[in-house]
Design a protein around this motif. Structure first.
Motif, PDB file in Angstrom:
ATOM      1  N   ALA A  79     -12.504 -29.207   8.203  1.00  0.00           N
ATOM      2  CA  ALA A  79     -11.590 -28.447   9.051  1.00  0.00           C
ATOM      3  C   ALA A  79     -10.441 -27.844   8.252  1.00  0.00           C
ATOM      4  N   SER A  80      -9.954 -28.552   7.240  1.00  0.00           N
ATOM      5  CA  SER A  80      -8.865 -28.019   6.418  1.00  0.00           C
ATOM      6  C   SER A  80      -9.307 -26.751   5.694  1.00  0.00           C
ATOM      7  N   LYS A  81     -10.520 -26.774   5.178  1.00  0.00           N
ATOM      8  CA  LYS A  81     -11.052 -25.619   4.463  1.00  0.00           C
ATOM      9  C   LYS A  81     -11.246 -24.439   5.419  1.00  0.00           C
ATOM     10  N   ASP A  82     -11.745 -24.712   6.617  1.00  0.00           N
ATOM     11  CA  ASP A  82     -11.932 -23.659   7.621  1.00  0.00           C
ATOM     12  C   ASP A  82     -10.597 -23.056   8.042  1.00  0.00           C
ATOM     13  N   ALA A  83      -9.595 -23.901   8.267  1.00  0.00           N
ATOM     14  CA  ALA A  83      -8.269 -23.412   8.665  1.00  0.00           C
ATOM     15  C   ALA A  83      -7.653 -22.571   7.555  1.00  0.00           C
ATOM     16  N   LEU A  84      -7.829 -23.005   6.319  1.00  0.00           N
ATOM     17  CA  LEU A  84      -7.297 -22.253   5.189  1.00  0.00           C
ATOM     18  C   LEU A  84      -7.998 -20.901   5.061  1.00  0.00           C
ATOM     19  N   ASN A  85      -9.309 -20.877   5.223  1.00  0.00           N
ATOM     20  CA  ASN A  85     -10.049 -19.619   5.174  1.00  0.00           C
ATOM     21  C   ASN A  85      -9.618 -18.682   6.302  1.00  0.00           C
TER      22      ASN A  85
END
Length: 93
Positions: A79-85
């Motif tokens: 989820a952190s990677k998705d939010a950052l993207n």
């Protein structure tokens, strides 16, 4: 606008905390790159938070976050990677 500032502050805080905790000492080359990019994100985030209407500061912040993201690829996941993207793909106003 108040919601955007709250989101921005939360994002900057999470990014700074993530940066502070992301670099390991087991690989000095990566850690050095991580640390340098972490400092750039902190400086760009502080400048952008001070003037959230500046497109130039927004772009500089996104560039710094993207550089950090690339230099510490194993730190963000799920989820952190998705939010950052999502953040990086959102255009600056």
């Amino acid at each position: 606008m108040k919601t955007q500032l709250t989101i921005l502050r939360t994002l900057v805080t999470c990014t700074v905390l993530g940066i502070a905790l992301s670099c390991s000492k087991s690989n000095p080359v990566v850690a050095t790159s991580c640390e340098k990019n972490a400092e750039k994100v902190t400086n760009a985030g502080t400048a952008y938070a001070a003037d959230p209407t500046s497109k130039t500061k927004c772009e500089a912040y996104k560039t710094a976050v993207n550089d950090f993201f690339k230099s510490c690829p194993t730190y963000y996941s799920g989820a952190s990677k998705d939010a950052l993207n999502d953040f990086l793909n959102t255009p600056c106003n």
